[in-house]
Design a protein around this motif. Structure first.
Motif, PDB file in Angstrom:
ATOM      1  N   ASP A  13       0.830  -1.206   0.000  1.00 47.30           N
ATOM      2  CA  ASP A  13       0.000   0.000   0.000  1.00 47.30           C
ATOM      3  C   ASP A  13       0.863   1.253   0.000  1.00 47.30           C
ATOM      4  O   ASP A  13       0.588   2.217  -0.728  1.00 47.30           O
ATOM      5  CB  ASP A  13      -0.920   0.002   1.225  1.00 47.30           C
ATOM      6  CG  ASP A  13      -1.918  -1.133   1.191  1.00 47.30           C
ATOM      7  OD1 ASP A  13      -2.651  -1.243   0.198  1.00 47.30           O
ATOM      8  OD2 ASP A  13      -1.955  -1.916   2.158  1.00 47.30           O
ATOM      9  N   VAL A  14       1.903   1.242   0.828  1.00 49.92           N
ATOM     10  CA  VAL A  14       2.806   2.402   0.893  1.00 49.92           C
ATOM     11  C   VAL A  14       3.588   2.518  -0.409  1.00 49.92           C
ATOM     12  O   VAL A  14       3.821   3.620  -0.919  1.00 49.92           O
ATOM     13  CB  VAL A  14       3.760   2.290   2.101  1.00 49.92           C
ATOM     14  CG1 VAL A  14       4.652   3.530   2.195  1.00 49.92           C
ATOM     15  CG2 VAL A  14       2.978   2.109   3.394  1.00 49.92           C
ATOM     16  N   GLU A  22       8.562  -1.948  -2.988  1.00 46.22           N
ATOM     17  CA  GLU A  22       8.376  -2.356  -1.600  1.00 46.22           C
ATOM     18  C   GLU A  22       9.725  -2.423  -0.875  1.00 46.22           C
ATOM     19  O   GLU A  22       9.816  -2.122   0.322  1.00 46.22           O
ATOM     20  CB  GLU A  22       7.674  -3.715  -1.539  1.00 46.22           C
ATOM     21  CG  GLU A  22       6.232  -3.661  -1.994  1.00 46.22           C
ATOM     22  CD  GLU A  22       5.534  -5.009  -1.868  1.00 46.22           C
ATOM     23  OE1 GLU A  22       5.821  -5.714  -0.882  1.00 46.22           O
ATOM     24  OE2 GLU A  22       4.729  -5.354  -2.755  1.00 46.22           O
ATOM     25  N   MET A  23      10.770  -2.840  -1.575  1.00 45.00           N
ATOM     26  CA  MET A  23      12.108  -2.909  -0.964  1.00 45.00           C
ATOM     27  C   MET A  23      12.556  -1.526  -0.517  1.00 45.00           C
ATOM     28  O   MET A  23      13.112  -1.353   0.580  1.00 45.00           O
ATOM     29  CB  MET A  23      13.102  -3.494  -1.964  1.00 45.00           C
ATOM     30  CG  MET A  23      14.528  -3.614  -1.403  1.00 45.00           C
ATOM     31  SD  MET A  23      14.620  -4.795  -0.045  1.00 45.00           S
ATOM     32  CE  MET A  23      14.439  -6.337  -0.963  1.00 45.00           C
ATOM     33  N   THR A  24      12.312  -0.521  -1.374  1.00 46.28           N
ATOM     34  CA  THR A  24      12.704   0.853  -1.005  1.00 46.28           C
ATOM     35  C   THR A  24      11.904   1.338   0.196  1.00 46.28           C
ATOM     36  O   THR A  24      12.444   1.970   1.108  1.00 46.28           O
ATOM     37  CB  THR A  24      12.497   1.804  -2.197  1.00 46.28           C
ATOM     38  OG1 THR A  24      13.304   1.364  -3.295  1.00 46.28           O
ATOM     39  CG2 THR A  24      12.868   3.221  -1.822  1.00 46.28           C
ATOM     40  N   VAL A  25      10.605   1.029   0.195  1.00 45.42           N
ATOM     41  CA  VAL A  25       9.777   1.401   1.348  1.00 45.42           C
ATOM     42  C   VAL A  25      10.326   0.776   2.624  1.00 45.42           C
ATOM     43  O   VAL A  25      10.444   1.426   3.662  1.00 45.42           O
ATOM     44  CB  VAL A  25       8.307   0.966   1.130  1.00 45.42           C
ATOM     45  CG1 VAL A  25       7.494   1.152   2.417  1.00 45.42           C
ATOM     46  CG2 VAL A  25       7.687   1.745  -0.014  1.00 45.42           C
ATOM     47  N   GLY A  51      -1.602   6.174   7.478  1.00 48.62           N
ATOM     48  CA  GLY A  51      -1.685   5.669   8.855  1.00 48.62           C
ATOM     49  C   GLY A  51      -1.001   4.322   9.012  1.00 48.62           C
ATOM     50  O   GLY A  51      -1.358   3.512   9.879  1.00 48.62           O
ATOM     51  N   TYR A  52       0.013   4.072   8.174  1.00 42.18           N
ATOM     52  CA  TYR A  52       0.700   2.787   8.191  1.00 42.18           C
ATOM     53  C   TYR A  52       1.656   2.672   9.382  1.00 42.18           C
ATOM     54  O   TYR A  52       2.434   3.591   9.663  1.00 42.18           O
ATOM     55  CB  TYR A  52       1.489   2.591   6.891  1.00 42.18           C
ATOM     56  CG  TYR A  52       2.314   1.321   6.874  1.00 42.18           C
ATOM     57  CD1 TYR A  52       1.707   0.090   6.662  1.00 42.18           C
ATOM     58  CD2 TYR A  52       3.687   1.359   7.088  1.00 42.18           C
ATOM     59  CE1 TYR A  52       2.451  -1.081   6.654  1.00 42.18           C
ATOM     60  CE2 TYR A  52       4.438   0.195   7.084  1.00 42.18           C
ATOM     61  CZ  TYR A  52       3.816  -1.022   6.871  1.00 42.18           C
ATOM     62  OH  TYR A  52       4.552  -2.180   6.866  1.00 42.18           O
ATOM     63  N   VAL A  53       1.591   1.541  10.080  1.00 38.38           N
ATOM     64  CA  VAL A  53       2.504   1.237  11.178  1.00 38.38           C
ATOM     65  C   VAL A  53       3.240  -0.047  10.842  1.00 38.38           C
ATOM     66  O   VAL A  53       2.602  -1.083  10.588  1.00 38.38           O
ATOM     67  CB  VAL A  53       1.747   1.069  12.511  1.00 38.38           C
ATOM     68  CG1 VAL A  53       2.718   0.701  13.630  1.00 38.38           C
ATOM     69  CG2 VAL A  53       0.995   2.344  12.862  1.00 38.38           C
ATOM     70  N   PRO A  54       4.576  -0.041  10.798  1.00 36.12           N
ATOM     71  CA  PRO A  54       5.321  -1.249  10.435  1.00 36.12           C
ATOM     72  C   PRO A  54       5.048  -2.393  11.410  1.00 36.12           C
ATOM     73  O   PRO A  54       4.814  -2.165  12.602  1.00 36.12           O
ATOM     74  CB  PRO A  54       6.787  -0.804  10.517  1.00 36.12           C
ATOM     75  CG  PRO A  54       6.754   0.678  10.424  1.00 36.12           C
ATOM     76  CD  PRO A  54       5.469   1.110  11.049  1.00 36.12           C
TER      77      PRO A  54
END
Length: 341
Positions: A13-14, A22-25, A51-54
């Protein structure tokens, strides 16, 4: 009407929101790898907007640890431990570590259960109040393989590191100050001590000095439950009804001491001329009393800070030389209720 359950956000999503892989994120969110500032800013902005939390559990599976520090204390209902927690947080907020608090209510079996549950989450360190634990709890601390700091007390042998004061010394020094002021007929009020080891040690140091000077405690009363002004008033009245010739009242904590002071003032009893008083902890509440209660500072904020500093330093460099026996020195505040001679 049904409520649709939203799925958890993912790196994808991010990635889609920021227009990078996704790797860069992942590199940006873990603060790893060579990523341009512009890309980093774009990814962080997208994550914040979504509102993403790892998911740190996934990362913890590789390291077998999470960035949590288990903080186990006996109570949150009195004024003592919030200041300790403040000190811990002041240090850890500058790191990736987060304190997670468990409360034991001064019950060894509950401490054992809380410790077991917290260690099952594989924290990076443990800060735990006191030096006395069940055999099972001590075994868990010894085999945890992480920094362990026992706080508040230094009268004993720690599992790993300890930060606190000598409560026996605190009791001895208060007894010396009371005797030096000329008081001889002393009453004591405090918690029931089998479970409050630090109060017991202060009492032991206190009575040791009195005994060496040929003075015995004339009256004593122990209570269970929370420390409160009402309890201090109640016990003070009961003790003076039994022992009207007392000239000094020593309380195991400031809360009941403050209640006792308010009762004496209500009765028109001269303090410290007719009766002197002292408590322990130097809590902030004392600043609002009609008179300043004599007390002793337990170094709570510094204890919290020093304990967190040990944990942080050991995790940053496991081979670093870190002081593991930190004995702080409490000081008597004579206030308005203990004569000075």
């Amino acid at each position: 009407m049904t409520t649709e359950t939203k799925r958890p956000l993912t790196l994808r999503d991010v990635s889609e929101a920021s227009g990078v892989s996704e790797m860069t994120v992942s590199r940006v969110l873990r603060n790893r790898g060579d990523v341009s500032e512009a890309t980093r800013t774009r990814v962080l902005a997208a994550a914040k907007e979504l509102g993403y939390v790892p998911n740190k559990i996934a990362g913890a599976l590789a390291s077998n640890r999470v960035n949590l520090v288990a903080v186990i204390i006996p109570s949150l209902s009195n004024m003592v431990f919030p200041e300790v927690l403040t000190g811990i947080n002041q240090v850890l907020e500058g790191t990736e570590l987060q304190p997670v608090v468990g409360v034991t209510d001064y019950q060894p079996e509950k401490e054992e259960k809380v410790l077991y549950e917290m260690l099952s989450w594989r924290p990076s360190g443990v800060i735990i109040a006191g030096l006395e634990h069940t055999d099972a709890a001590r075994a868990m601390l010894e085999s945890a393989g992480i920094p362990v700091v026992e706080i508040m007390d230094t009268d004993g042998k720690p599992v790993d590191a300890m930060v606190g004061i000598s409560h026996r010394r605190a009791g001895r020094e208060m007894a010396q100050a009371i005797l030096k002021a000329g008081y001889q007929h002393i009453g004591f009020m405090g918690t029931k001590m089998p479970l409050d080891h630090r109060a017991r040690k202060r009492f032991e140091g206190f009575t040791e000095v009195l005994g060496k000077n040929g003075v015995e405690i004339v009256d004593r009363e122990f209570y269970s439950g929370g420390s409160a002004l009402a309890k201090g008033r109640e016990m003070t009245k009961a003790m003076l009804d039994r022992s009207p010739d007392l000239d000094f009242l020593y309380y195991s904590n400031d809360m009941i001491g403050a209640g006792g002071l308010l009762y004496l003032l209500d009765q028109g009893i001269a303090v410290p001329g007719q009766i002197g008083l002292a408590g322990f902890n130097n809590v902030e509440l004392l600043q609002g009393l009609p008179r300043r209660l004599a007390t002793m500072d337990a170094c709570r904020l510094e204890i919290g800070r020093k304990a967190a500093e040990i944990i942080a330093a050991r995790l940053e460099d496991p081979n670093a030389e870190v002081e593991t026996r930190v004995i702080l020195t409490p000081k008597i505040s004579y206030g308005d209720t203990l004569k000075r001679r």
